[in-house]
Design a protein around this motif. Sequence first.
Motif, short mmCIF file in Angstrom:
data_model
loop_
_atom_site.label_atom_id
_atom_site.label_comp_id
_atom_site.label_asym_id
_atom_site.label_seq_id
_atom_site.Cartn_x
_atom_site.Cartn_y
_atom_site.Cartn_z
N GLN A 29 0.84 -1.07 -0.13
CA GLN A 29 0.03 -0.05 -0.12
C GLN A 29 0.83 1.13 -0.02
N GLY A 30 1.88 1.13 0.69
CA GLY A 30 2.66 2.23 1.02
C GLY A 30 3.64 2.66 -0.38
N VAL A 31 4.04 1.55 -1.08
CA VAL A 31 4.91 1.62 -2.27
C VAL A 31 3.95 1.99 -3.29
N MET A 32 2.64 1.56 -3.48
CA MET A 32 1.86 2.13 -4.37
C MET A 32 1.62 3.54 -4.41
N PHE A 33 1.34 3.95 -2.97
CA PHE A 33 1.19 5.35 -2.84
C PHE A 33 2.26 6.25 -3.35
N VAL A 34 3.42 5.76 -3.16
CA VAL A 34 4.66 6.79 -3.43
C VAL A 34 4.63 6.73 -5.14
N CYS A 35 4.47 5.68 -5.67
CA CYS A 35 4.58 5.62 -7.19
C CYS A 35 3.18 6.45 -7.65
N GLY A 36 2.22 6.25 -6.91
CA GLY A 36 0.92 7.06 -7.33
C GLY A 36 1.19 8.51 -7.26
N ILE A 37 1.80 9.01 -6.39
CA ILE A 37 1.97 10.37 -6.33
C ILE A 37 3.21 10.93 -7.25
N SER A 38 3.84 9.98 -8.03
CA SER A 38 5.07 10.38 -8.82
C SER A 38 4.73 11.35 -9.74
N ALA A 39 3.65 11.12 -10.46
CA ALA A 39 3.25 12.24 -11.59
C ALA A 39 3.35 13.61 -10.84
N VAL A 40 2.83 13.66 -9.75
CA VAL A 40 2.62 15.08 -9.26
C VAL A 40 4.14 15.48 -8.79
N LEU A 41 5.17 14.83 -8.24
CA LEU A 41 6.39 14.82 -7.83
C LEU A 41 7.17 15.23 -9.18
N PHE A 42 6.85 14.55 -10.21
CA PHE A 42 7.69 15.14 -11.49
C PHE A 42 7.11 16.14 -11.94
N VAL A 43 5.81 16.63 -11.83
CA VAL A 43 5.50 18.13 -12.45
C VAL A 43 6.01 19.31 -11.61
N LEU A 44 6.04 19.03 -10.36
CA LEU A 44 6.63 19.69 -9.35
C LEU A 44 8.38 20.03 -9.83
N GLY A 45 8.75 18.72 -9.81
CA GLY A 45 10.00 18.43 -10.05
C GLY A 45 10.53 19.34 -11.46
N ILE A 46 9.85 19.35 -12.51
CA ILE A 46 10.17 20.13 -13.67
C ILE A 46 10.19 21.54 -13.53
N PHE A 47 9.00 21.86 -12.79
CA PHE A 47 8.87 23.22 -12.53
C PHE A 47 10.22 23.72 -11.82
N ALA A 48 10.49 23.08 -10.61
CA ALA A 48 11.53 23.39 -9.82
C ALA A 48 13.00 23.28 -10.57
N PHE A 49 13.16 22.34 -11.28
CA PHE A 49 14.53 22.26 -11.72
C PHE A 49 14.55 23.22 -12.98
#
Lengths: 310, 275, 290
Positions: A29-49
Amino acid sequence: MSGQHTDAALAENAGDSLDANWYIDKLFQGVMFVCGISAVLFVLGIFAFVFAEGAEFVIKTINWSQFLLSPRWAPTSDYNPTYGILALIAGTASITVLAMAVAVPFSLGAAIFIAEFAKGRTREVLKILIELLAAIPSVVWGFIGLAIMNPWIIETFDVPIGLNVLNCGLILGLMAAPIITSIAEDALKAVPDTYREASEALGASRWQTTARVVLPAAKNGLLAAVLLGVGRGFGETMAVLMASGHSINLPSSVFDSVRALTATIAAELGETAVGSEHYQALFTIGIFLFTITFIINMTADWIIRGSKKG
Amino acid sequence: MVNFALQAKEDQHPDGSAAPGSDAPVQLAVNKLEIRYGGMVALSGVSLDIRQNEIFGIIGPANSGKTSFLNAINRMDMMRSNMTVTGDIHFNGVDIRQWRNVYALRRQIGVVFPLPVGLPMTIYDNVALAPRLSGKNLSRQALDDLVERCLRRAALWDEVKDRLNSLGSLLSGGQQQRLTIARALSQEPKMLMLDEFSIAVDPVTTMRIEDVLKELRQEMTIILVTNLVQQAQRLAHRTAFFLNGECVEIGETEALFSGQVKDSRTQDYIEGKFG
Amino acid sequence: MFAAKPVNLRNQQVEGLFRLLFGIMMVVLIVPVLMIIVMLVYKGGPAFSWNFLFTFPTDGMTAGGVFPALLGTIWLVVVSLLASVPLGVAAAIYLSEYAQQEHWLTRVINLATINLAGVPSIVHALFGLGAFVLFLKFGTSILAASLTLAVMTLPVVIVASWESLQAVPRAFREACWNMGATRWQTIRQVVLPNALTGILTGIILQVSRAAGETAPIMFTGAVFFLPFLPAGVFDQTMALALHLYTISTQVPNVPESLPFGVALLLVGMVLIMNSTAIMFRMYLRGKKKW
């Protein structure tokens, strides 16, 4: 409190124990959650970098009126490096506008044909064709602009250069058309069949039904399809780089060569030193592109959601 | 003489064995149960005790909260974000909300659905799934035995013993329903809940399954939700009548069906005046 | 009654007219593309040979084959698959099996997925340069380029996997849960096996997309020319898509058939992969196990 303790003990007696399966379930459940929010992290990451690399330019160097209003993009000038993106915006805009002028009517027409007129096998085949067209890589489209459209335009219109707004707009139109068509077709299909049946029961023909019932009901979805097509055209890089002529110009006719925002980054980033002013200026264009496409995508989603609620 | 014989017959359940009396241990105690989906109340104010080894019937028209009741017992509210359950349910004397490992709780309660769900795997795997998932690493032989035993008890063995490796989802409706019963039995549950099992099943198979249930209740408690009042009459020791999200009446089945009802709506429903 | 007849006739004519109009619009979209493909085959076909596929470019890339570029594309695609498939499938599992549909977080994730798919490829390139090449210090390498491609194609995998997970009937899950299976056991035993073919379709589409991308790999790991083959993920590589760009814009005096051959190879690969995915999907629709 003690009552709960005894209850827990009772439960344990009854077979309540946290076995391996329970822990494995929690772990996944934890692993899936982390992967689940990966898209959000990448969008934030793109903006940040992208922002991080361009930040110094945005905060210190930039002269906003020059950046947005000057048509002079001369980052490598020895005496007076100037970073004006107006001509680049004009390039991107002219190409996108022409592309949409070509793609939108034909795509919507094609979508109406597939969704409302075509039947059975024809329809399946057309949908597959549209899907395959959308898969052709943009660098191939660029090459087509360069090797096929370019000589054709020179010959047909008797102009010195075939790499121009016309070439690039047509190419981009053909690229965006399958996307607009398939999203528009989805929007038309989302209109319940009961609407059509009701209209046809009143004696309306297929076209009358389409024009008076289906199109109004699907208008938000169609609008979103067009918007996403605009987003695609706006962000396209390789085809635009290869077919536009890549020269800085405020275009006055479709036979002028232009240069697009995306193409500028693609052409120049390789030649700049990391961290230099020019490098930062290119990342600033990246921030600009990211912001615009973000707004386009959010608006399209908002329109689609709005239509689903209504 | 005649009178005596009648009396004796009345005390006996149709399956020939005695019903668990009111002093029998309680398997499931429900107190002031309320179930909501979002803002909509599906069931409220239900309090009842179900005794060990009894067949407890629940009758009522559609949307009366019967299925929600079973879902609450199996803690399916955890899997559905909009389902909330208030009130108490004690299973074997333990509040089911005290269970930390709700999966272990569910393994003790078997469920059979209205529409049979043959999972898209072989017949053998369908029945072997629950034991495999429970983490009790059974030997191949033990698993074979268990599968055979469960299929036999669900009256399906003879029909499928030669094709245990074919797809369970390709069986006929009646066979699939017996497969789901075999699957529920493979959990070796303490309680079996059946939700309108005969909807997708022909009358002959229904009768066979009813016979199976009569035998099974020697080993487990059975909750039988049914849309057929006669089925409750044939099988259940006691019956509850649910209507529009409330429990109208609970009573000995014999009594309810012989007109000893407290609420006229029960009488009307049993007589088929609505439903 | 009788008066209605001519009106109906006129309606039918109008109807036919519109059908024709939209049909023509459809044809106008498809025919140029088919013509272009025919032209690619006509002009690029002669370039095809074993030598073209399996030798190095020679004479300053004006002759010879495309082997290092072809191999480089395979490197990039495989490494990006290794990253995007587990991540994308897991994200789809979270969205389909764990997340509450109306929850704000689910909404944010869906929006992020849409946006990730809509970000211009050149911005992905900037991100790859900033994040993988510079910040994580992978340098310009296959690893950095592949990860950039993986981020870019992640939405393709997420959306296709999510759709195939949703196609598995909810009743299967309920049956498993009621048996005492945990969420993960249900996913592992019943949901995933039945969604696998659909997920595979998504993976093929990801491969096709990744193989054709140029901009994201330009500054992160792909180079115009390398006289040797990459030995590992920290090496730079050539790639087919970039090779097409290079020989058609950066290298003078390239015979026409060479870039046409590369373009044909690229289009051929992509169309074959997409057709395979479509056939998979049709096969799936025809062969449901429930």
